[in-house]
Design a protein around this motif. Sequence first.
Motif, PDB file in Angstrom:
ATOM      1  N   ASP A   1       7.396   9.621  -6.845  1.00  0.00           N
ATOM      2  CA  ASP A   1       6.221   9.372  -6.015  1.00  0.00           C
ATOM      3  C   ASP A   1       6.696   9.151  -4.584  1.00  0.00           C
ATOM      4  OD1 ASP A   1       4.057   8.535  -4.628  1.00  0.00           O
ATOM      5  OD2 ASP A   1       3.541   6.868  -5.953  1.00  0.00           O
ATOM      6  N   PRO A   2       6.459  10.125  -3.690  1.00  0.00           N
ATOM      7  CA  PRO A   2       7.028  10.007  -2.333  1.00  0.00           C
ATOM      8  C   PRO A   2       6.259   9.055  -1.434  1.00  0.00           C
ATOM      9  CG  PRO A   2       5.787  12.039  -2.518  1.00  0.00           C
ATOM     10  CD  PRO A   2       5.704  11.365  -3.865  1.00  0.00           C
ATOM     11  N   THR A   3       5.142   8.485  -1.926  1.00  0.00           N
ATOM     12  CA  THR A   3       4.364   7.600  -1.048  1.00  0.00           C
ATOM     13  C   THR A   3       4.720   6.130  -1.256  1.00  0.00           C
ATOM     14  OG1 THR A   3       2.554   7.348  -2.614  1.00  0.00           O
ATOM     15  CG2 THR A   3       2.425   9.220  -1.105  1.00  0.00           C
ATOM     16  N   THR A   4       5.621   5.858  -2.192  1.00  0.00           N
ATOM     17  CA  THR A   4       6.016   4.472  -2.433  1.00  0.00           C
ATOM     18  C   THR A   4       7.041   4.035  -1.394  1.00  0.00           C
ATOM     19  OG1 THR A   4       5.744   4.892  -4.778  1.00  0.00           O
ATOM     20  CG2 THR A   4       6.918   2.900  -4.178  1.00  0.00           C
ATOM     21  N   ARG A   5       6.896   2.790  -0.923  1.00  0.00           N
ATOM     22  CA  ARG A   5       7.891   2.285   0.015  1.00  0.00           C
ATOM     23  C   ARG A   5       9.189   1.985  -0.737  1.00  0.00           C
ATOM     24  NH1 ARG A   5       5.149   2.014   4.576  1.00  0.00           N
ATOM     25  NH2 ARG A   5       2.927   1.678   4.291  1.00  0.00           N
TER      26      ARG A   5
ATOM     27  N   ARG B   1       0.855  -1.188   0.000  1.00  0.00           N
ATOM     28  CA  ARG B   1       0.000   0.000   0.000  1.00  0.00           C
ATOM     29  C   ARG B   1       0.885   1.230   0.000  1.00  0.00           C
ATOM     30  NH1 ARG B   1      -1.446   0.012   4.842  1.00  0.00           N
ATOM     31  NH2 ARG B   1      -0.527  -1.982   5.376  1.00  0.00           N
ATOM     32  N   PRO B   2       0.406   2.320  -0.624  1.00  0.00           N
ATOM     33  CA  PRO B   2       1.203   3.539  -0.530  1.00  0.00           C
ATOM     34  C   PRO B   2       1.290   3.997   0.918  1.00  0.00           C
ATOM     35  CG  PRO B   2      -0.831   3.929  -1.771  1.00  0.00           C
ATOM     36  CD  PRO B   2      -0.814   2.496  -1.411  1.00  0.00           C
ATOM     37  N   GLY B   3       2.392   4.613   1.277  1.00  0.00           N
ATOM     38  CA  GLY B   3       2.569   5.051   2.658  1.00  0.00           C
ATOM     39  C   GLY B   3       2.490   6.562   2.753  1.00  0.00           C
ATOM     40  N   ARG B   4       3.008   7.101   3.844  1.00  0.00           N
ATOM     41  CA  ARG B   4       2.947   8.536   4.065  1.00  0.00           C
ATOM     42  C   ARG B   4       3.949   9.241   3.163  1.00  0.00           C
ATOM     43  NH1 ARG B   4       2.599   9.032  10.129  1.00  0.00           N
ATOM     44  NH2 ARG B   4       3.158  11.149   9.600  1.00  0.00           N
TER      45      ARG B   4
ATOM     46  N   THR C   1       8.803   5.101   3.219  1.00  0.00           N
ATOM     47  CA  THR C   1       8.521   5.646   1.894  1.00  0.00           C
ATOM     48  C   THR C   1       9.620   6.643   1.527  1.00  0.00           C
ATOM     49  OG1 THR C   1       7.280   7.526   2.725  1.00  0.00           O
ATOM     50  CG2 THR C   1       6.043   5.497   2.340  1.00  0.00           C
TER      51      THR C   1
ATOM     52  N   GLU D   1       9.300   9.757   3.484  1.00  0.00           N
ATOM     53  CA  GLU D   1       9.774   9.622   4.865  1.00  0.00           C
ATOM     54  C   GLU D   1      11.301   9.681   4.924  1.00  0.00           C
ATOM     55  OE1 GLU D   1       6.757   6.997   7.511  1.00  0.00           O
ATOM     56  OE2 GLU D   1       7.535   5.965   5.758  1.00  0.00           O
TER      57      GLU D   1
END
Lengths: 539, 306
Positions: free
Chosen positions: B129-133, A282-285, B99, B102
């Motif tokens: 995309d900064p929300t990708t782990r 899932r996408p994170g913060r 991410t 983060e």
Amino acid sequence: MTGGPPGAATLQSWTGGGVLLRRALHRERVRLPVTVAALAGTAALSAAATDALYVDPAERGAAVGAITASPALLAMYGPLSGDGAAGALALWKLGVLGAAAAAVVAVLVVVRHTRAEEDGGRTELVASAGAGRWAPTAAAGLTATTFAAGLTLVTATALAAAGLGWGGALAFAATWGGAALVFAGVGLLTAEIAGSARVATTLAVLGVVAAYLVRAVGDATGGTSTWMVWVSPLGWGERVDPFGARHWWVLAIPPAVALTLLGAALAVRGRRDLGTGLLHARPGRAEASPLLRGPVGLAVHRERGLFAVATAAFAVVGAVAGSVTSQLGGMLDSVRMRQVVTALGGAHAMSDAFLVAEFGLLASAASLVVAAAVLRMAAEERSGRADAVLSAPVGRARWFLAHLGVAAAGGLVMLAVGGAAAGVTHGTATTGTEVVRLTAAALAQAPAVLFVACLAAAGYGLARRSVPLVWLVVAGLVTVAELGPVLGAPSWVLDLSPFTHVPHLPGGAVDVAAVLATLAVAIVIAGVGAAAFRQRDLA
Amino acid sequence: MSADVPADVPVDVRGLVKRFGRTAALDGLDLRVEQGEIHGFIGPNGSGKTTTLRVLLGLIRPDAGHVRVLGGDARRDAVELHRRMAYVPGDVSLWPDLTGGEVIDFLGALRGGLDVARRDALVERFALDPTTRSRAYSRGNRQKVALVAALSSDVELLVLDEPTTGLDPLVDAEFRRVLGEERDRGRTVLLSSHVLSEVEALADRMTIIRRGRTVESGSLPELRHLCRTTVTAELAAPVPRTDDLAGVHLGEVRGRVVVCDVDPAAMDGLMRRLSAAGIVRLEVRPPSLEQVFLAEFAPTTREASA
Ligand SMILES: Nc1ncnc2c1ncn2[C@@H]1O[C@H](COP(=O)(O)OP(=O)(O)O)[C@@H](O)[C@H]1O
Ligand SMILES: [Mg+2]
């Protein structure tokens, strides 16, 4: 490479599996033999030690009766095999737990050679060199099979050498090997499903935990619930009944299930793209939480999963230990059993002795978890992530002590939770004071755990390459603490272990000087490690 | 340190030696980066670029030599120096369960906070995309995360180890623009690379190393003196003799077309000779860094072909 020219290998093929297998076995040439020796050695030592305590068949019978009557003991360790036959009592405590340990090792092995290789980008390299799609899975599976076979043979031989009959020894050892085989299959499958090695390992280890708990419920409730033992791979070992009826055919189940799981893993592997899993992250913060600010925040973030699982396990074990102690009455009728328990803890009150033994076990487990957390620094360094932090304005000592501090704090929390849980289930009228008393008793072991943490940190601080050696030393200290007193080790050997120098509560004496000395030595060791770490190259 | 070295020389390295076991990764390397320049640090794989940069960051200790970074000691003053410099490693490895956003914020927080507006702008420009782990990032995306973190912190010196490896061409172009802007803002950049075109377009000065030693250092025009211009001419008359001209190295003659490499000093003589034969078409190619590079690293083949 044994494969043809690049691109010639078909997608679904085993090409190159032999090369990968040789490489995998080479990488495991120390780790697996040491693991096998440790498990087999523990079994043999227990067989030799416990049977010496039960020379009188009548007393053996009393102990058997006590175990069979206690649902808590049945849940924790499973039933006794073959009404107190030679070996059964000795290996009772080790059967299910040893199988679970072998299962976890098998999971780690297969994930290390499949998903972890893929995460590191090496699978792609191997594939482009002409290895078939199935080759890594096959090589990992065969490596785990080698482990399972080795474990079975070595353990059986060790048990036979310790005086057990060959039939029982082989059947018992095979239950461990079978558990390893099944969970190697589980690991191969989760490695295909999960998106990363970490998730794959977590899923498969949760499988081991679930198998343990399902059969625990089945064993504790008995009667109509035996189906719960049958559905759990860790229950099959009990059903073999190695020292009683000896149902050899049950041992055919693990290989069959393992092969089925292997087929499923290969099917998923054929269908998915390299580098992906069926489970999508899932996408994170998009922005970091304010807690993730410095080395401490990062260490907490890295270790919280490990400590959450360990603390939960400590709560369960503590609670079980607390409730077992309140049921000790019947069990302690036997003079010999009394001796067993006192041998584990010293000449204290009976129920206290049992708790001391349990807290000692918790302290050993906690020190292993804490050492793992401390040594995470080595992985940070090897991967280059330490470079990223230490090229920011963060001093080496600060980074080093942050990891050590977080690991130590995690160890204290685990001990406190284990003790408190024991207090809750142990006390009845006076629960409040029991919680305080047993939390304090569990925390009395903390200096030993902190000592191990500092020792591990110092080893790493001196040289990253010393980490395997650090593990050997830690394992040695824990082994001395757990088995030394039972086996009557000489006192200078016992004195080497920090676990010898902490108060054995409840009931034991508190030697403040020894505690302070242990802590002082720990701090000095950690200081030496930190100083060495500040000087050395990161690599 | 000697009084003639101003304290604000961003990087001053002389005679740097670093051994790993018995092999010397650095064997007397010199590197001087001036205030406000983009300095290309070039060498083939294994020549010691990463090792040098890690010495500058104090991550490893030199065995010998003089190393000053921003006027300080790379190891002793590491924490203070790191407030004024940022590093992007060559092979960026991130925490798999964090991410990209983060990681950027975390690395920024280690420096006491970053410029949020600048971070957002860079994330946008690098199409990250900064929300990708992090575990799901490609190598190029990991590289972008580290670049955004370094570029959105307020530092004097940027140390970038082969930063564009793995970036796609669009992002690569954007990265060059960003780096130009950084120079305009007065930052100093030390940029290692084996991608020569990248450095050729960006760098004010460069240092070329080989097997842990500095081979050449200077601006591109200065280094071009080392190297021969390639002249291709189509003539009206048969190709005249040139073997009596020192500094002209005949490549090949195809009918009335001649190709030769010319030392800077011999250019005038060659041009007179060619124009006497009547020039129909003329192509003069200044040496690319690639050629400077080849001249430095393969002198024997060059000699052989001449
Ligand atoms: N930690 C190390 N241990 C041993 N040898 C190393 C280590 N780091 C680098 N080297 C060696 O030092 C030389 C220079 O490496 P490096 O600085 O990484 O080169 P570059 O970055 O220019 O490709 C290489 O020969 C490499 O093998
Ligand atoms: Mg490099």
